[in-house]
Design a protein around this motif. Structure first.
Motif, short mmCIF file in Angstrom:
data_model
loop_
_atom_site.label_atom_id
_atom_site.label_comp_id
_atom_site.label_asym_id
_atom_site.label_seq_id
_atom_site.Cartn_x
_atom_site.Cartn_y
_atom_site.Cartn_z
N LEU A 326 23.76 48.54 119.79
CA LEU A 326 22.83 48.88 118.70
C LEU A 326 23.48 49.90 117.77
O LEU A 326 23.35 49.80 116.53
CB LEU A 326 21.53 49.44 119.28
N ALA A 327 24.19 50.86 118.34
CA ALA A 327 24.88 51.85 117.52
C ALA A 327 25.95 51.19 116.64
O ALA A 327 26.14 51.58 115.48
CB ALA A 327 25.52 52.91 118.41
N VAL A 328 26.62 50.19 117.18
CA VAL A 328 27.62 49.44 116.40
C VAL A 328 26.95 48.81 115.18
O VAL A 328 27.44 48.90 114.05
CB VAL A 328 28.27 48.35 117.27
N ALA A 329 25.79 48.17 115.41
CA ALA A 329 25.06 47.53 114.30
C ALA A 329 24.61 48.57 113.29
O ALA A 329 24.77 48.39 112.07
CB ALA A 329 23.87 46.75 114.85
N LEU A 330 24.06 49.69 113.76
CA LEU A 330 23.57 50.73 112.86
C LEU A 330 24.70 51.36 112.05
O LEU A 330 24.54 51.67 110.87
CB LEU A 330 22.85 51.81 113.67
N THR A 331 25.86 51.52 112.70
CA THR A 331 27.02 52.08 111.98
C THR A 331 27.38 51.19 110.79
O THR A 331 27.64 51.67 109.69
CB THR A 331 28.22 52.19 112.92
N ASN A 332 27.37 49.89 111.03
CA ASN A 332 27.73 48.95 109.96
C ASN A 332 26.61 48.75 108.95
O ASN A 332 26.82 48.15 107.90
CB ASN A 332 28.14 47.61 110.57
N LEU A 333 25.42 49.24 109.29
CA LEU A 333 24.31 49.24 108.33
C LEU A 333 24.22 50.58 107.60
O LEU A 333 23.22 50.87 106.93
CB LEU A 333 22.98 48.94 109.06
N ASP A 334 25.26 51.42 107.74
CA ASP A 334 25.34 52.73 107.07
C ASP A 334 24.22 53.67 107.47
O ASP A 334 23.75 54.47 106.65
CB ASP A 334 25.36 52.56 105.53
N ASP A 335 23.78 53.57 108.71
CA ASP A 335 22.75 54.48 109.20
C ASP A 335 23.38 55.35 110.29
O ASP A 335 23.16 55.17 111.49
CB ASP A 335 21.56 53.67 109.76
N ALA A 336 24.19 56.31 109.86
CA ALA A 336 24.97 57.11 110.81
C ALA A 336 24.09 57.97 111.71
O ALA A 336 24.41 58.17 112.89
CB ALA A 336 25.95 57.99 110.04
N ASP A 337 22.98 58.47 111.18
CA ASP A 337 22.12 59.35 111.99
C ASP A 337 21.54 58.60 113.18
O ASP A 337 21.60 59.07 114.33
CB ASP A 337 20.98 59.91 111.13
N ASN A 338 20.98 57.43 112.94
CA ASN A 338 20.41 56.65 114.04
C ASN A 338 21.50 56.08 114.95
O ASN A 338 21.29 55.91 116.16
CB ASN A 338 19.53 55.52 113.50
#
Length: 515
Positions: A326-338
């Motif tokens: 999930l963190a991998v997906a969020l990183t690529n969605l430019d949501d570094a905090d989450n």
């Protein structure tokens, strides 16, 4: 003289023989008509007619109405353990496991030496996660009757608790005690027994023997297909699955496996189509959702990956690898905090997966937080040393090693790691994703790694730990594999886990089916 007459059956029981005759012939419409007539004559007091009517209702899927009729039988004849067993069975089918346990215990007081009561109590306790009581009841059932189903459920309990040695002992006992005529079950036990010992070639031979005696046994076909798939023989595995599809066209594990075959062949659209069919058939199976998230990550469809991984986390909230993906997906969605929160949760839950700490360290490095990155790198070093010292693992994914060395050089750490010695490689392969680069430094993992060829899963067969999902109790259970890489975890360049991870997942699915 007095006329001699044949004595008539009591009015309550007059048509029982006819009801029974039509029921065993499966002529349910005629049976229901006779039952209706009999109940009308007896003002609903004929126990057998009500009992058979309840059985027919259950066959028609009307479980609640069936329960009410069985309860009527229990009122008409409160001393019958059979009536109480049927009430408990109906409660079980309605998902009311605690209520079913109470009724089964009541039935046990009426009949203390009934194998079926003890076995079903054990199954109910599995659903309520009371494994100690489940084990007691199943052992009691085995004292009354060495039944194959009871052995399977007892082995499943030990696997659910991660006690592989006890599970091996159970399957070994099953092979010794179960009737020689039950060849399919014996082969199933041999397969599980040898796989738990890590003897996959021998397990495959037993699968072949099982298919010789029963060539249409779809569980054995699925198991054979999954083992072939594990070694990268996707076309041969697909041929097996085609045969199984004739018997069980609506099997979620079958479509999951077919989807991951396509995934291994890099036919991602076909993979998603099959996995979505599996998800439609079994919407609460976290393994299918996991694989869907994995395929979407591979295709760089990060929003879809986030959707499926979030759903999987709702079903498996204690699995660290899910939070990492999930963190991998969020990183690529430019949501570094989450993404950072998700990595923190993964680290908190994880005990032995190097990738969790390594990916988090890369993320932190790319975000400019070198101090926190160093802490995660040191935690990864500790896990490496623990695994090497205890001989859990001495071979590591070469891509993981390469990225750890790059990160170690950037952080000026890692000189004493085990894999810094030459010749320490692993056959396994997994990919992960990196974060977006920061402006001040070179990012450690970019999209250039996407699309690289995925290596065979052959080297990973040894690292599988069989898990018991609950067929016929279908909850899926703990999924920890002990070597350098967990199933479906990403490794450092941003391509998520490919055929290795999915192979291990689908393999478990099939083993669950064999149970």
């Amino acid at each position: 003289g007095q006329n001699l007459r044949t004595p008539e059956l009591p009015i309550l029981e007059r048509r029982n023989w006819l009801i029974h005759l039509h029921y065993i012939r499966k002529d349910y419409e005629t049976c229901k008509a006779i039952i209706k007539e009999q109940l009308h004559e007896t003002q609903g007091m004929c126990e057998y007619a009500v009992y058979v009517q309840a059985l027919i209702m259950r066959l028609e899927g009307k479980i609640q109405q069936s329960l009410e009729l069985f309860q009527s039988c229990a009122i008409l004849n409160p001393k019958s353990s059979d009536n109480l067993k049927q009430v408990a069975r109906s409660l079980f089918l309605l998902g009311k496991h605690k209520a079913a346990i109470e009724v089964y215990n009541e039935a046990a007081r009426l009949n203390q030496k009934d194998w079926e009561i003890s076995h079903n109590l054990g199954v109910c306790y599995i659903y309520t996660k009371d494994f100690r009581s489940a084990e007691e009841q199943l052992n009691l059932a085995l004292q009354l009757n060495k039944h194959d189903l009871t052995y399977m459920m007892l082995g499943k309990i030990h696997l659910l608790q991660g006690d592989t040695e006890k599970a091996i002992d159970v399957y070994k006992s099953a092979v010794e005690y179960v009737s020689i005529h039950n060849l399919t079950f014996k082969h199933t036990c041999f397969i599980l027994y040898t796989m738990l010992l890590g003897k996959y070639q021998k397990a495959f031979e037993h699968l072949g023997n099982a298919l010789t005696y029963d060539p249409n046994n779809f569980k054995a076909i699925l198991a054979a297909g999954s083992m072939m798939q594990t070694h990268g023989d996707y076309d041969v595995a697909m041929n097996k699955y085609r045969v199984a599809a004739y018997s069980v066209p609506e099997s979620p594990p079958l479509w999951n496996n077919i989807g991951m075959c396509f995934f291994g062949k890099k036919k991602y659209v076909a993979a998603i189509s099959c996995l979505k069919r599996a998800n439609y058939l079994s919407p609460f199976d976290w393994k299918i959702l996991y694989n869907l998230g994995l395929v979407h990550l591979t295709m760089q469809q990060y929003a879809s990956a986030f959707h499926f991984l979030s759903a999987a986390i709702n079903l498996r909230p204690r699995m660290s690898e899910l939070y990492m993906l999930l963190a991998v997906a969020l990183t690529n969605l430019d949501d570094a905090d989450n993404a950072r929160r998700s990595y923190e949760q993964a680290v908190q839950l994880d005990e032995s997966n190097l990738l969790v700490n390594l990916n988090f360290a890369v993320f932190l490095y790319n975000q400019g937080d070198k101090k926190a990155a160093l802490l995660q790198f040191q935690e990864m070093e500790r896990k490496v040393n623990t695994q090497v010292d205890s001989n859990i693992n001495t071979e590591f994914d070469p891509e993981l090693v390469e990225m750890a060395q790059k990160l170690g050089a950037a952080l000026q750490a890692g000189e004493n790691l085990y894999w810094s010695k030459p010749g320490k490689d692993s056959k396994s392969s997994q990919r992960s994703s990196s974060s977006k680069p920061s402006s001040s430094q070179q990012p450690l993992g970019t999209n250039q790694a996407l699309g690289q060829a995925m290596s065979s899963a052959a080297g990973y067969s040894k690292s599988m730990q069989i898990t018991a999902g609950a067929e016929p109790l279908s909850p899926s259970t703990s999924c920890h594999l002990h070597r350098s890489v967990h199933p479906n975890a990403p490794s450092i360049p941003p391509e998520p886990a490919a055929d290795v991870s999915s192979e291990l997942l689908h393999k478990k699915h099939v083993i669950i089916l064999v149970l």
